[in-house]
Design a protein around this motif. Structure first.
Motif, short mmCIF file in Angstrom:
data_model
loop_
_atom_site.label_atom_id
_atom_site.label_comp_id
_atom_site.label_asym_id
_atom_site.label_seq_id
_atom_site.Cartn_x
_atom_site.Cartn_y
_atom_site.Cartn_z
N VAL A 103 30.42 48.42 26.28
CA VAL A 103 29.11 47.67 26.89
C VAL A 103 29.11 48.29 28.18
O VAL A 103 30.07 49.09 29.01
CB VAL A 103 29.68 46.07 27.39
CG1 VAL A 103 29.89 45.37 26.20
CG2 VAL A 103 30.85 46.06 28.18
N ILE A 104 27.89 48.30 28.57
CA ILE A 104 27.41 49.24 29.84
C ILE A 104 26.77 48.35 30.81
O ILE A 104 25.76 47.83 30.74
CB ILE A 104 26.55 50.47 29.47
CG1 ILE A 104 27.23 51.41 28.31
CG2 ILE A 104 26.20 51.25 30.81
CD1 ILE A 104 26.22 52.40 27.76
N GLU A 159 37.05 44.96 24.81
CA GLU A 159 36.02 45.23 25.34
C GLU A 159 36.17 46.74 25.92
O GLU A 159 37.09 46.51 26.68
CB GLU A 159 35.19 44.24 26.14
CG GLU A 159 33.87 44.58 26.73
CD GLU A 159 33.47 43.39 27.72
OE1 GLU A 159 32.73 42.74 27.11
OE2 GLU A 159 33.81 43.40 28.75
N HIS A 160 35.12 47.66 26.07
CA HIS A 160 35.30 48.82 26.92
C HIS A 160 33.98 48.73 27.84
O HIS A 160 32.92 49.12 27.44
CB HIS A 160 35.30 50.00 26.17
CG HIS A 160 36.50 50.21 25.34
ND1 HIS A 160 37.71 50.33 25.54
CD2 HIS A 160 36.82 49.81 23.88
CE1 HIS A 160 38.72 50.23 24.58
NE2 HIS A 160 38.25 50.07 23.54
N LEU A 161 34.31 48.52 29.01
CA LEU A 161 33.12 48.51 30.05
C LEU A 161 33.05 49.86 30.89
O LEU A 161 33.83 50.13 31.49
CB LEU A 161 33.66 47.20 30.92
CG LEU A 161 32.71 47.09 32.05
CD1 LEU A 161 31.28 46.59 31.48
CD2 LEU A 161 33.06 46.09 33.01
N TYR A 162 31.89 50.15 30.81
CA TYR A 162 31.55 51.39 31.49
C TYR A 162 30.48 51.12 32.46
O TYR A 162 29.71 50.24 32.43
CB TYR A 162 30.90 52.26 30.57
CG TYR A 162 32.02 52.94 29.64
CD1 TYR A 162 32.67 53.85 30.08
CD2 TYR A 162 32.26 52.31 28.37
CE1 TYR A 162 33.77 54.51 29.20
CE2 TYR A 162 33.21 52.74 27.57
CZ TYR A 162 33.79 53.83 27.71
OH TYR A 162 34.95 54.45 26.99
N ASP A 193 34.84 40.22 28.91
CA ASP A 193 35.03 39.12 27.99
C ASP A 193 36.22 38.92 27.20
O ASP A 193 36.77 37.74 27.27
CB ASP A 193 33.88 38.77 27.43
CG ASP A 193 32.64 38.17 27.80
OD1 ASP A 193 32.76 37.74 29.00
OD2 ASP A 193 31.62 38.56 27.35
N ASN A 194 36.61 40.10 26.77
CA ASN A 194 37.71 40.22 25.84
C ASN A 194 38.46 41.60 26.25
O ASN A 194 38.02 42.67 25.84
CB ASN A 194 37.39 40.02 24.57
CG ASN A 194 38.48 40.31 23.47
OD1 ASN A 194 39.58 40.36 23.69
ND2 ASN A 194 38.23 40.42 22.04
N PRO A 195 39.47 41.36 27.10
CA PRO A 195 40.31 42.50 27.64
C PRO A 195 40.66 43.45 26.34
O PRO A 195 40.78 44.56 26.59
CB PRO A 195 41.13 42.01 28.49
CG PRO A 195 40.77 40.52 28.79
CD PRO A 195 40.10 40.02 27.53
N MET A 207 24.74 46.43 25.52
CA MET A 207 25.53 46.07 24.58
C MET A 207 25.15 45.88 23.20
O MET A 207 23.88 45.64 23.23
CB MET A 207 26.20 44.76 24.81
CG MET A 207 25.48 43.72 24.88
SD MET A 207 26.25 42.34 25.67
CE MET A 207 27.34 41.88 24.15
N ARG A 208 25.86 46.08 22.10
CA ARG A 208 25.45 45.94 20.74
C ARG A 208 26.50 44.86 20.12
O ARG A 208 27.69 45.04 20.38
CB ARG A 208 25.39 47.08 19.63
CG ARG A 208 24.51 48.17 20.39
CD ARG A 208 23.27 48.27 19.49
NE ARG A 208 23.36 48.08 18.41
CZ ARG A 208 22.31 47.48 17.47
NH1 ARG A 208 21.20 47.07 18.08
NH2 ARG A 208 22.24 47.61 16.25
N ALA A 209 26.00 44.06 19.26
CA ALA A 209 27.04 43.24 18.50
C ALA A 209 27.66 44.06 17.48
O ALA A 209 27.30 45.00 16.94
CB ALA A 209 25.96 42.28 17.76
#
Length: 180
Positions: free
Chosen positions: A84-85, A113-116, A108-110, A77-79
């Motif tokens: 996020v992966i 955040e894009h979770l892969y 964390d924040n629907p 992840m990057r600030a």
């Protein structure tokens, strides 16, 4: 004197500290597969990623906080970036993954955040074509400065609270630790 021989072998033939469990070593291998691919992307001058930013995005090496069972919640992840992966490595043929911490897959924040999920299939097999030290070496060879190499080594040494150390490479290269 046998005692002096054993003391002399500590850190060369006899490892200092503990080795990563086979599960942790396989997990590290999976994270390094993605890190290797991201470094290839950073090598392309047409994008904004740099080797430093790619290395900084790797959080999987972080050790658990005191009183916590888990290290970083996300592997990459990057600030300031909403991507996020989470890397999952499995050795079963059906590519089913075992999730040990369900919090890794909760956003964390629907809204932002894009979770892969990055899936790696790697199982221990004496006929395997690679191993953990070879992947570490491949990444080390791609890093263009000694500062980046030193940072990568520090991250490896912290991995999972146990660490991966170059001096243990021979233990991760034996036939039982070949990856297919």
């Amino acid at each position: 004197d046998i005692v002096q021989l054993v003391i002399g072998l500590i850190g060369t033939v006899i490892p200092r500290g503990s080795l990563l469990s086979s599960s942790s070593a396989k997990g590290l291998y999976g994270e390094l597969v993605l890190l290797d691919k991201l470094l290839d992307i950073a090598f392309n001058a047409d994008n904004a990623a740099t080797q430093s930013s790619v290395l900084d995005s790797w959080h999987g090496h972080r050790t658990p906080a005191p009183g916590s069972l888990f290290g970083a919640r996300r592997d990459f992840m990057r600030a300031g970036n909403d991507v996020v992966i989470e890397v999952k490595t499995t050795g079963n043929d059906s590519r089913e993954h075992r999730i040990t911490n369900y919090l890794q897959l909760i956003e964390d924040n629907p809204d932002g955040e894009h979770l892969y999920l990055f899936s790696v299939s790697a199982k221990y097999d004496s006929t395997g074509t690679t191993n953990l030290p070879e992947m570490v070496g491949r990444i080390m060879n791609k890093l263009t400065s000694q500062g980046l190499k030193n940072r990568f080594s520090r991250y490896l040494n912290a991995y999972g609270g146990t660490g991966y150390y170059h001096s243990h490479a021979t233990y991760y290269q034996n036939l039982e630790n070949r990856l297919l």
